[in-house]
Design a protein around this motif. Structure first.
Motif, PDB file in Angstrom:
ATOM      1  N   ARG A  22     -46.489  14.815  -7.802  1.00  0.00           N
ATOM      2  CA  ARG A  22     -45.103  15.361  -7.359  1.00  0.00           C
ATOM      3  C   ARG A  22     -45.196  16.459  -6.220  1.00  0.00           C
ATOM      4  N   SER A  23     -44.320  16.653  -5.599  1.00  0.00           N
ATOM      5  CA  SER A  23     -44.023  17.911  -4.633  1.00  0.00           C
ATOM      6  C   SER A  23     -43.068  18.857  -5.430  1.00  0.00           C
ATOM      7  N   PHE A  24     -42.731  19.686  -5.072  1.00  0.00           N
ATOM      8  CA  PHE A  24     -41.792  20.870  -5.451  1.00  0.00           C
ATOM      9  C   PHE A  24     -40.590  21.052  -4.423  1.00  0.00           C
ATOM     10  N   GLN A  25     -39.505  21.207  -5.099  1.00  0.00           N
ATOM     11  CA  GLN A  25     -38.413  21.656  -4.514  1.00  0.00           C
ATOM     12  C   GLN A  25     -38.602  22.732  -3.582  1.00  0.00           C
ATOM     13  N   ILE A  26     -39.243  23.965  -4.183  1.00  0.00           N
ATOM     14  CA  ILE A  26     -39.531  25.130  -3.265  1.00  0.00           C
ATOM     15  C   ILE A  26     -41.008  25.004  -3.132  1.00  0.00           C
ATOM     16  N   PRO A  27     -41.640  24.698  -2.096  1.00  0.00           N
ATOM     17  CA  PRO A  27     -43.010  24.436  -2.115  1.00  0.00           C
ATOM     18  C   PRO A  27     -43.824  25.717  -2.892  1.00  0.00           C
ATOM     19  N   ARG A  28     -44.923  25.020  -3.664  1.00  0.00           N
ATOM     20  CA  ARG A  28     -45.824  25.841  -4.584  1.00  0.00           C
ATOM     21  C   ARG A  28     -47.206  25.494  -4.172  1.00  0.00           C
ATOM     22  N   PRO A  29     -47.340  26.018  -2.894  1.00  0.00           N
ATOM     23  CA  PRO A  29     -48.982  26.056  -2.482  1.00  0.00           C
ATOM     24  C   PRO A  29     -49.860  26.891  -3.140  1.00  0.00           C
ATOM     25  N   PHE A  30     -50.990  26.727  -3.101  1.00  0.00           N
ATOM     26  CA  PHE A  30     -52.040  27.601  -3.585  1.00  0.00           C
ATOM     27  C   PHE A  30     -52.350  28.690  -2.411  1.00  0.00           C
ATOM     28  N   ARG A  31     -51.641  29.944  -2.774  1.00  0.00           N
ATOM     29  CA  ARG A  31     -51.417  30.706  -1.448  1.00  0.00           C
ATOM     30  C   ARG A  31     -52.842  31.407  -1.126  1.00  0.00           C
ATOM     31  N   SER A  32     -53.645  31.416  -1.994  1.00  0.00           N
ATOM     32  CA  SER A  32     -54.998  32.324  -1.786  1.00  0.00           C
ATOM     33  C   SER A  32     -56.072  31.197  -0.834  1.00  0.00           C
ATOM     34  N   MET A  33     -55.636  29.929  -0.856  1.00  0.00           N
ATOM     35  CA  MET A  33     -56.552  29.015  -0.231  1.00  0.00           C
ATOM     36  C   MET A  33     -56.086  28.326   0.964  1.00  0.00           C
ATOM     37  N   THR A  34     -56.942  27.862   1.652  1.00  0.00           N
ATOM     38  CA  THR A  34     -56.743  27.073   3.125  1.00  0.00           C
ATOM     39  C   THR A  34     -56.058  25.797   2.564  1.00  0.00           C
ATOM     40  N   VAL A  35     -55.541  25.148   3.646  1.00  0.00           N
ATOM     41  CA  VAL A  35     -54.777  23.807   3.541  1.00  0.00           C
ATOM     42  C   VAL A  35     -56.174  22.690   2.957  1.00  0.00           C
ATOM     43  N   ALA A  36     -57.276  22.938   3.597  1.00  0.00           N
ATOM     44  CA  ALA A  36     -58.446  22.066   2.909  1.00  0.00           C
ATOM     45  C   ALA A  36     -58.551  22.308   1.483  1.00  0.00           C
ATOM     46  N   GLU A  37     -58.957  23.555   1.169  1.00  0.00           N
ATOM     47  CA  GLU A  37     -59.074  23.745  -0.249  1.00  0.00           C
ATOM     48  C   GLU A  37     -58.094  23.378  -1.366  1.00  0.00           C
ATOM     49  N   ASN A  38     -56.704  23.427  -0.736  1.00  0.00           N
ATOM     50  CA  ASN A  38     -55.347  23.054  -1.558  1.00  0.00           C
ATOM     51  C   ASN A  38     -55.769  21.626  -1.783  1.00  0.00           C
ATOM     52  N   LEU A  39     -56.247  20.967  -0.837  1.00  0.00           N
ATOM     53  CA  LEU A  39     -56.364  19.342  -1.055  1.00  0.00           C
ATOM     54  C   LEU A  39     -57.694  19.218  -2.102  1.00  0.00           C
ATOM     55  N   MET A  40     -58.759  20.108  -1.833  1.00  0.00           N
ATOM     56  CA  MET A  40     -59.890  19.994  -2.702  1.00  0.00           C
ATOM     57  C   MET A  40     -59.596  20.057  -4.165  1.00  0.00           C
ATOM     58  N   VAL A  41     -58.741  21.134  -4.493  1.00  0.00           N
ATOM     59  CA  VAL A  41     -58.209  20.954  -5.926  1.00  0.00           C
ATOM     60  C   VAL A  41     -57.857  19.683  -6.439  1.00  0.00           C
ATOM     61  N   ALA A  42     -57.084  19.043  -5.914  1.00  0.00           N
ATOM     62  CA  ALA A  42     -56.803  17.765  -6.250  1.00  0.00           C
ATOM     63  C   ALA A  42     -57.596  16.799  -6.290  1.00  0.00           C
ATOM     64  N   LEU A  43     -58.736  16.670  -5.415  1.00  0.00           N
ATOM     65  CA  LEU A  43     -59.726  15.956  -5.304  1.00  0.00           C
ATOM     66  C   LEU A  43     -60.912  16.228  -6.486  1.00  0.00           C
ATOM     67  N   ASP A  44     -60.990  17.797  -6.651  1.00  0.00           N
ATOM     68  CA  ASP A  44     -61.860  17.883  -7.983  1.00  0.00           C
ATOM     69  C   ASP A  44     -61.445  17.593  -8.999  1.00  0.00           C
ATOM     70  N   PHE A  45     -60.200  17.627  -9.330  1.00  0.00           N
ATOM     71  CA  PHE A  45     -59.820  17.568 -10.680  1.00  0.00           C
ATOM     72  C   PHE A  45     -58.997  16.156 -10.960  1.00  0.00           C
ATOM     73  N   ALA A  46     -58.545  15.426 -10.108  1.00  0.00           N
ATOM     74  CA  ALA A  46     -57.832  14.263 -10.140  1.00  0.00           C
ATOM     75  C   ALA A  46     -58.287  12.933  -9.579  1.00  0.00           C
ATOM     76  N   ALA A  47     -59.469  13.033  -8.932  1.00  0.00           N
ATOM     77  CA  ALA A  47     -59.718  11.838  -8.084  1.00  0.00           C
ATOM     78  C   ALA A  47     -60.871  11.124  -8.704  1.00  0.00           C
ATOM     79  N   GLY A  48     -61.016  11.361 -10.188  1.00  0.00           N
ATOM     80  CA  GLY A  48     -62.025  10.617 -10.776  1.00  0.00           C
ATOM     81  C   GLY A  48     -63.411  11.423 -10.736  1.00  0.00           C
ATOM     82  N   GLU A  49     -64.285  11.179 -11.542  1.00  0.00           N
ATOM     83  CA  GLU A  49     -65.650  11.875 -11.718  1.00  0.00           C
ATOM     84  C   GLU A  49     -66.718  11.472 -10.698  1.00  0.00           C
ATOM     85  N   HIS A  50     -66.801  10.206 -10.409  1.00  0.00           N
ATOM     86  CA  HIS A  50     -67.860   9.616  -9.797  1.00  0.00           C
ATOM     87  C   HIS A  50     -67.876   9.608  -8.024  1.00  0.00           C
ATOM     88  N   VAL A  51     -67.306  10.648  -7.724  1.00  0.00           N
ATOM     89  CA  VAL A  51     -67.178  10.750  -6.256  1.00  0.00           C
ATOM     90  C   VAL A  51     -67.941  11.941  -5.626  1.00  0.00           C
TER      91      VAL A  51
END
Lengths: 246, 319, 290
Positions: free
Chosen positions: A89-118
């Motif tokens: 989901r996205s949020f009505q009022i954007p909730r980015p991870f403020r201490s991170m870069t755009v790339a790191e924001n995406l890496m959180v998703a990839l680290d935790f939700a994209a499956g383990e064998h990557v």
């Protein structure tokens, strides 16, 4: 996709009720959403749209009713478990991870939700891929706090996309954008939908919802007052009353 | 990545060897007495930052964990004359359990309420120990040191080396967490818990993990203190000064990188040791307060943040 | 039975006193969301102010408390301004860094008092200190009665102020919805600053009560972190009448534990109650402002 998949709804909401104290925010809501559908959700402010998606994504516990995702009862699951099963989901009022870069924001998703064998390299490629699709590649190493409004909206969609969703819920991703930016985001969502991602779009900008959706549902005071094709819903007496106020 | 790993472990080994050689060569006891306290604060600040820095849950209960570590050692010594290693390991286990309990608190309270709850926890445990006769109650208890284990010929030198080992352990763990998916997850939940959950981060599990690791380390670091002081009383073992000092060191150094707490602890710890010796322990608390206020107001990201800013400016100026 | 009755009566009086020392925090933390852990340190500072005036000029401690009230009002204005400029204005994690900031301030105050007065206990003299009122089998110290009366007066005055005056209502409004106030053309920051000033000014009188009830020492503030936050959180943030009820509950609980288990358990009572309330009912016993 097998034929049995096509017959089953991707998401089934059955008799969902949510109360806050004495206030009933959702009252016995039931709806099925099919795989690949572009589903619009409308309704006046406070009608329960965001509450509904909070219940789907797991941010709220519900008082009664169930949420089934791909034939599995996900009602008792925490949000991160739902994300891993394919609900983003996205949020009505954007909730980015403020201490991170755009790339790191995406890496959180990839680290935790994209499956383990990557592998790390594959994740990095996947990240750059998504950023390119979203037109954010040049912003990869920029802090999330330095993005413009439209870039923030896109980054939230990109982050959601990085979790490999089967269902993407976009909560007013176009609020506060200029009309050309609205078109830009709408095109992005269209292109995602064309790649087998089911999308629920909450929006106040009527034209956008009508252009986007296969089917539209209108909530008012926590109840479904109309559901059908965009033109059916727009023509509905109760919908017009709810919006104009009688 | 690989190369920095090698560099880190070489650095750690050099540090331990240097400490060891020092215990064998230096005859004067004073450097070990003072150095022990500084090492202890480095370890505390690093351990604290795993929860307080990475996860952003500001724990004012450092003194609770430290004190429980001290009293675990006191109890084991008095009841079984257990050796130092057993004291430290037991303290770590108890600290992990306390950390788990603390982690469950994060379910119900965040931000300042969590911080207040940790203060409450400290006083409650302190009061309980005060009423525990076996370990000396409010008056405290004397502890006799056993003879030192070779190759150390003096117990304080041995404790100094043990504390150095704990420093390396704490830093290695903290560094590992920062560079792994755990660190990224903690950072995400620090920024925004709901957004983290909806991005697939198991926030509760990560918070519990951070609490358990931080708690186990804090408690273990406290354990050798009983033998170091040869005396323990609740007032000093659970003193709020440990909590505030540890927090101040981490904030002054900066919590966004594992090296921040080390820098802060060396800076503040050394200053405090010098002030205690040359002026008085009151001035030392005054300096602690002033440094804390100055940094929180003027440099919220600590020394690490200041350095990054300077570098960033220079880069921008160059291009 | 008599002992229990004694404990309850003393507890109620003690509770009213706790209410008086907590009511400022009920405004600053309860209504304004400022994590003011230096509140008890300010309180002890006020006690030392009262001590100086009483010692040098022989002025009654309560009058002395009134005399320093304007000073504390200004102190409050300055403290809030500083807090606002450095934390609230910058936004993110103001609460967490704010609590570290106020801890630093508390430590500085503690040490400055120690450097000036040493660690010994200090007390004041007044005709009502040291004497007791005998009723039936009970002996009630006059100083507790004075504390009770002043605490009651303080609560009533503050409650009336918050509900009857324009500024008072603005303070309540700013806690509910800052933006709404801005739309009405009132600067919410000014209102908050004023409120923080009032919350700190009240400490002048509360500090007098503190040193009337018992001698003070520089690190006394640490025990009162538990008591004041316990009262404010238990009351449900920002409720004035709730504050006094919560304070009485704490006072009675402490008093009963004191008589039945002994003084050594006393420090833990407030913190245990605080932890209990936070864990079970974070909105407080008397609801929370919406």
């Amino acid at each position: 996709m097998t034929s049995s998949d096509a017959q089953l709804p991707l998401l089934r909401i059955a008799s969902l009720t949510k109360r806050f104290g004495g206030f009933t925010a959702l009252d016995n809501v039931s709806v099925d959403i099919s795989p690949g559908e572009r589903f619009g959700l409308i309704g006046p402010n406070g009608s329960g749209k965001t509450t509904l998606i909070n219940c789907i994504s797991g941010a709220f516990r519900t008082e009664a009713g169930t949420v089934l995702f791909r034939d599995e009862d996900i009602t008792p699951l925490q949000p991160h478990m739902r994300t891993r099963r394919g609900i983003a989901r996205s949020f009505q009022i954007p909730r980015p991870f403020r201490s991170m870069t755009v790339a790191e924001n995406l890496m959180v998703a990839l680290d935790f939700a994209a499956g383990e064998h990557v592998s790390v390299a594959q994740r990095h490629d996947a990240m750059m891929d998504i950023l390119t699709q979203m037109g954010l590649a040049s912003k990869a190493n920029v802090s999330a706090t330095q993005l413009s409004q439209v870039e923030l909206r896109k980054m939230e969609l990109a982050r959601a996309l990085a979790t490999h969703p089967k269902l993407l819920i976009s909560d007013e991703a176009m609020a506060g954008l200029s009309s050309s930016e609205v078109d830009e985001v709408l095109d992005l969502l269209m292109s995602l939908a064309s790649r087998d991602i089911t999308i629920i779009m909450i929006e106040h900008i009527m034209q956008a919802v009508m252009r986007f959706s296969d089917r539209v549902m209108c909530l008012d005071a926590g109840k479904i007052i109309a559901i059908g094709t965009p033109s059916e819903v727009m023509g509905n007496q109760r919908v017009q009353e709810a919006y104009l106020g009688t | 990545m690989k190369r920095s790993n090698i560099a880190f472990w070489v650095g750690a080994a050099v540090f331990l060897v240097a400490i060891f050689v020092m215990t064998q060569v230096v005859g004067n006891q004073y450097p070990f007495f003072a150095g022990y306290v500084i090492l202890q604060f480095i370890a505390l600040a690093v351990a604290w930052s795993i929860l307080g820095g990475y996860a952003g849950y500001v724990n004012f209960g450092t003194s609770a964990f430290f004190g429980v570590g001290v009293y675990t050692a006191v109890f084991l010594t008095k009841a079984f004359e257990a050796p130092l290693l057993v004291q430290i390991v037991t303290a770590a286990v108890i600290g992990a359990l306390m950390g788990f309990a603390l982690g469950l608190l994060t379910l119900r309270m965040q931000g300042i309420f969590f911080s207040i709850a940790t203060i409450a926890l400290t006083i409650i445990i302190e009061t309980t120990v005060m009423n525990w006769r076996f370990v000396g109650g409010a008056a405290g208890i004397q502890i006799a040191r056993p003879p030192a284990t070779p190759p150390f010929d003096n117990y304080v030198q041995m404790l100094f080396f043990v504390q150095a080992l704990l420093v390396v352990l704490a830093v290695a763990i903290s560094r590992y967490i920062q560079n792994s998916w755990i660190g990224r997850g903690l950072q995400a939940l620090k920024d925004d818990e709901l957004a983290a959950e909806c991005t697939g981060v198991p926030t509760l599990r990560l918070k519990l993990l951070a609490c358990v690791i931080s708690g186990a380390l804090l408690c273990a670091i406290g354990a050798p203190s009983a033998m170091y002081l040869q005396f323990a009383n609740p007032d000093s073992a659970f003193n709020l000064n440990y909590s505030v000092s540890t927090l101040a060191m981490s904030l002054i150094g900066g919590t966004s990188h594992w090296s921040g707490p080390i820098i802060g602890a060396i800076l503040l710890g050394t200053t405090q040791q010098l002030l205690t010796v040359t002026i008085s322990s009151e001035v030392n608390v005054l300096v602690l307060g002033i440094m804390l206020v100055l940094f929180v107001v003027g440099a919220p990201e600590g020394i690490i943040g200041l350095v990054r800013k300077l570098r960033g400016n220079r880069k921008e100026g160059g291009t | 039975m008599d002992l229990l009755l004694d404990a309850v009566v003393i507890g109620v009086l003690l509770g009213c006193f706790y209410g008086a020392v907590s009511i400022g925090l009920s405004v600053s933390f309860g209504l304004l969301d400022v994590p003011h852990v230096a509140h008890p340190a300010f309180l002890v500072l006020a006690s030392y102010g009262v001590y100086i005036i009483n010692e040098h000029y022989g002025i009654d401690p309560l009058v002395a408390g009134l005399l320093i009230t304007p000073l504390f009002f200004v102190l409050g204005l300055v403290a809030y301004r500083l807090y606002y400029e450095t934390f609230e204005k910058r936004g993110t994690d103001a609460g967490v860094r704010g609590i570290a900031f106020f801890f630093g301030v508390a430590f500085i105050i503690e040490v400055l008092i120690i450097m000036q007065f040493g660690v010994d206990q200090r007390s004041v003299t007044a005709t009502y200190i040291g004497k007791s009122w005998r009723i039936a089998d009970m002996r009630i110290p006059y100083r507790m009665l004075v504390a009770f009366a002043v605490a009651a007066a303080l609560t009533i005055v503050l409650t009336l102020y918050l509900s009857r005056t324009f500024m008072g209502r603005a303070i309540r409004a700013v806690a509910q919805d800052q933006e709404a106030l801005r739309l009405m053309g009132v600067n919410p920051i000014k209102v908050k600053q004023w409120a923080f000033g009032i919350a700190t000014a009240v400490l002048g009188i509360a500090g007098a009560l503190l040193i009337i009830v018992a001698p003070v020492e520089p690190t006394l503030d640490r025990a009162y972190i538990g008591r004041t936050f316990c009262v404010v959180v238990m009351a449900g943030l920002g409720s004035m009448s709730g504050t006094i009820v919560a304070a009485i509950i704490l006072g009675v609980a402490e008093s009963i534990v004191l008589t039945s288990f002994g003084a050594s358990w006393a420090p833990a009572i407030s913190f245990a109650m605080l932890l209990g309330v936070l864990a079970v009912r974070p909105q407080g016993l008397f609801g929370r402002r919406s």
